[in-house]
Design a protein around this motif. Structure first.
Motif, PDB file in Angstrom:
ATOM      1  N   THR A 230     -18.642  51.637  18.009  1.00 10.84           N
ATOM      2  CA  THR A 230     -17.328  51.733  17.328  1.00 10.84           C
ATOM      3  C   THR A 230     -16.573  53.093  17.962  1.00 10.84           C
ATOM      4  O   THR A 230     -17.284  53.975  18.084  1.00 10.84           O
ATOM      5  CB  THR A 230     -17.411  51.892  15.797  1.00 10.84           C
ATOM      6  OG1 THR A 230     -18.390  52.963  15.701  1.00 10.84           O
ATOM      7  CG2 THR A 230     -18.117  50.538  15.253  1.00 10.84           C
TER       8      THR A 230
ATOM      9  N   GLN B 159     -13.568  54.956  16.701  1.00 13.23           N
ATOM     10  CA  GLN B 159     -12.451  54.957  15.499  1.00 13.23           C
ATOM     11  C   GLN B 159     -11.347  56.372  15.479  1.00 13.23           C
ATOM     12  O   GLN B 159     -11.863  57.434  15.676  1.00 13.23           O
ATOM     13  CB  GLN B 159     -13.079  55.227  13.848  1.00 13.23           C
ATOM     14  CG  GLN B 159     -12.329  55.183  12.839  1.00 13.23           C
ATOM     15  CD  GLN B 159     -13.052  55.143  11.677  1.00 13.23           C
ATOM     16  OE1 GLN B 159     -14.439  55.418  11.726  1.00 13.23           O
ATOM     17  NE2 GLN B 159     -12.425  55.357  10.312  1.00 13.23           N
TER      18      GLN B 159
ATOM     19  N   THR C 265      -9.843  50.794  14.466  1.00 16.95           N
ATOM     20  CA  THR C 265     -11.212  51.007  14.947  1.00 16.95           C
ATOM     21  C   THR C 265     -11.325  49.846  16.041  1.00 16.95           C
ATOM     22  O   THR C 265     -11.247  48.680  15.399  1.00 16.95           O
ATOM     23  CB  THR C 265     -12.309  50.979  13.773  1.00 16.95           C
ATOM     24  OG1 THR C 265     -11.905  52.048  12.813  1.00 16.95           O
ATOM     25  CG2 THR C 265     -13.645  50.936  14.217  1.00 16.95           C
TER      26      THR C 265
END
Length: 676
Positions: free
Chosen positions: A595, A597, A658
């Protein structure tokens, strides 16, 4: 004299002998009577003990004299010396020995009722509740008969009791059933075998408008339409022969003349010997239901017209992946009839096996490339059936009945009922013409890019030399113009390189050099490459590497990660933070979820999918200002797909975005994780 005395003595002896003989006979007779009495008493005692009813004898003061086995078992005093004891003494004795006190109230109540019997001097009958050995309440019908001496003095009390618990329960159940019948919204109608109405509940009155008095002894045909006069005789004949009728739908007439749709359940009523004595009819008003069904049928027909006229192929699947619905467009595209598609396996149009002839060698390579995509595509649809997620797939193939295939894009959407996935809808479109146009466009871009890159490289180099101060005679304004020219040619070269890179990826011209790599090393390297850009933009990078092995091309993974970090940096404000981490995830196998973000401006919901296309940007002017080419995310998606992964984005406007990348874990690592 002597003779006389002798004769007298002889007579006396004879008399004594006769008297003795008579006495012996009387004793023997008494013994026979006593033996017969004892045998009769034993038989009576055995009979009383064998009775399931309670039998108990008490003296005039209420002390127990004799009780049968049923009584002793009920009060749990089989092993106790109960004779001569009062009810209170027995209750205390039972509590001392068995530790149970639930008979105390029953014995106290018995004493009170016995006092009333003696006061009234006549038998009494009443119901009493006496717990059994387990404390469960039992209902007894008790008869108490007082006995008196000839002089009128109390002699004793005979107590007889019969367990009527089941009878009482049955009676209560009957009363409850009667209350249910009376309060039921359905019409419950009792009729004779000839069809005359003998009972009529409030539900029937509500449905038909007649009171019970109005229809009592009237024929059931009172409720039927004249044109359906044959219905009642046919029903009566069927019931009289032992049959029954379930959910028979017909039309009846209310008291006000209104026609209503009803559903009838008709059964015979039988006595204990199985003889049919009457007919029971349950009538339900289904007029509203019929109106709803008619409306739904109209809607279904309208939906069917819409689906039939749709240009896209539409198929419905059940949980097992069998086709339950197909519109004409789906049949036309696949070459089957709608009937042939129904209840066939979905793989029929997604994994059809064909044999290539020698003349089709050039097509075989293309088929091999599509075959891996087909397997992925099938899993995407079946994944929707498993996890209930909507999936958009834009580069797959379906198979025609004649063995050929055609490229499609499709959306698989789950069908849910009360939270349970019961199937899926697949909407697909033949994109053959669109791909041809895209291929022409790609070829055009490739040619133009190749033709532009060579002169641009020369121009960029020359401008760079000039901007570096090679000619000191340049004015400050000229130097600034050179710097702008260098910046723009740099951006143009990067754009051309991205176009060529993406074109080669999607054309399958790039061979991935895969190897086992530690994801943590790749994340650290990508982060290090972007630190300078982040510091220049005043953005903080927070990284949490995950040590797990992947089978990937490391250069391409780093390219994908740096693209995502670059996007996040460019669209983040000063002093904001970017979180870059990864974690393990298990669905059908072990995967890693990466991820990135940010705290940027966010992405509108309608752009979350389109941003992964070529030259697709949330705001083109802003992207130009930030220096983007509009191809970075398209390249990221291509890299993720080439590694058997998936990329997507989630965002909230004003709060940031994200980006997620899901990649499969190397087989050896996955086995180790499963073992752990």
């Amino acid at each position: 004299m002597i003779n006389q005395n002798y004769e007298t003595e002889t007579q006396l002896i004879a008399s004594l002998q006769a008297t003795n003989q008579q006495l012996i006979q009387e004793i023997q007779e008494r013994q026979r009577v006593e033996e017969a009495w004892r045998e009769s008493s034993e038989r009576l005692k055995t009979l009383i003990n064998a009775m399931p009813d309670l039998v108990c004898f008490k003296d005039a003061s209420g002390h127990w004299l004799e009780a049968n086995q049923a009584t002793l078992e009920l009060f749990h005093i089989q092993t106790l010396d109960y004779r001569g004891k009062s009810d209170a003494e027995l209750a205390e004795l039972v509590e001392q020995i068995h530790g149970k006190t639930f008979h105390e109230n029953a014995l106290i109540n018995a004493q009170k009722s016995e006092q009333e019997v003696w006061e009234n001097q006549q038998p009494s009958q009443q119901q009493e509740i006496i717990p059994d050995i387990n404390g469960n309440p039992r209902i007894f019908d008790i008869i108490k008969v007082p006995l008196f001496h000839p002089n009128g003095e109390p002699k004793g009390l005979v107590i007889l009791g019969r367990d009527i618990t089941k009878h009482q329960q049955a009676e209560n159940a009957y009363k409850q059933l009667a209350a249910i019948v009376e309060s039921c919204e359905d019409g419950i109608i009792g009729k004779t075998l000839e069809g005359q109405i003998i009972s009529w509940n409030k539900g029937a009155q509500q449905i038909y408008g007649y009171s019970e008095t109005e229809v009592k002894d009237c024929p059931f045909s009172l409720l039927t339409l004249p044109e359906r006069s044959s219905e009642v005789p046919q029903i009566l004949a069927s019931i009289q022969s032992g049959g029954s009728i379930d959910h028979y739908e017909t039309v009846h007439i209310r008291k006000d003349g209104e026609h209503i749709d009803v559903s009838l359940t008709i059964s015979p009523m039988k006595d204990d010997r199985g003889n049919i004595t009457g007919i029971s009819t349950i009538s339900r008003d289904i007029s509203y239901q019929k109106r709803i069904e008619k409306t739904l049928e109209q809607l279904r027909h309208q939906n069917e017209l819409i689906l039939d006229s749709a240009g896209e192929g539409i198929c419905g699947l059940n949980r097992e992946g069998k086709i339950t619905f197909a519109n004409p467009a789906a049949a036309r595209m696949t070459g089957y009839t709608v009937r042939e598609l129904l209840m066939s396996d979905w793989q029929r149009i997604t994994q059809e096996v064909i044999t290539f002839s020698a003349s089709e060698t050039s097509q075989k390579n293309l088929y091999s490339g599509y075959q891996s995509l087909t397997n992925q595509q099938t899993s995407q649809i079946f994944s929707t059936l498993e996890d209930g997620l909507v999936r958009h797939v834009d580069n797959e193939v379906f198979w025609h009945r004649n063995g050929s295939y055609f490229p499609v894009e499709y959306v698989s959407t789950p069908i849910q009922n009360q939270g349970e996935i019961i199937g899926a809808v697949v909407i697909f479109k033949d994109i053959t013409e669109r791909q041809a146009m895209e291929k022409m466009k790609d070829e055009f871009i490739s040619v133009v890019s190749h033709e532009l890159r060579t002169p641009l490289t020369s121009i960029h180099g020359a401008l760079g030399l000039l901007a570096s101060g090679l000619l000191d005679t340049q004015t400050e304004r000229a130097k600034r113009m050179f710097e702008i020219a260098v910046t723009n040619t740099t951006r143009l070269v990067r754009l051309i390189n991205d176009i060529l890179d993406l074109e080669r990826m999607q054309a399958g011209k790039i061979t991935l050099d895969k190897k086992y790599c530690n994801l943590a090393d790749l994340m650290v390297q990508a982060n290090n490459e972007m630190i300078a850009m982040a510091e220049k933009s005043g953005v903080n990078l927070s990284i949490k590497p995950l040590s797990v092995h992947l089978w990937v091309a490391p250069d391409r993974i780093i390219q994908m990660l740096t693209n995502l970090l670059s996007n996040a940096i460019r669209f983040s404000s000063i002093d904001s933070c970017i979180w870059f981490d990864a974690r393990l995830h298990y669905s059908t196998s072990w995967e890693v979820l990466i991820t990135v973000q940010d705290q940027g401006q966010g992405i509108p919901p309608d752009k979350l999918e389109t941003i992964f296309g070529r030259f697709q940007q949330v705001d083109a002017s802003d992207s130009r200002q930030k220096g983007g080419t509009g191809l970075g995310l398209a390249i990221c998606r291509s890299i993720a797909q080439q590694h058997g992964g998936h990329i997507w984005a989630e965002s909230q406007l004003g709060k940031g975005s994200t980006f997620f990348v899901r990649l499969p874990v190397a087989a050896e690592t996955g086995e180790a994780l499963d073992f752990q």
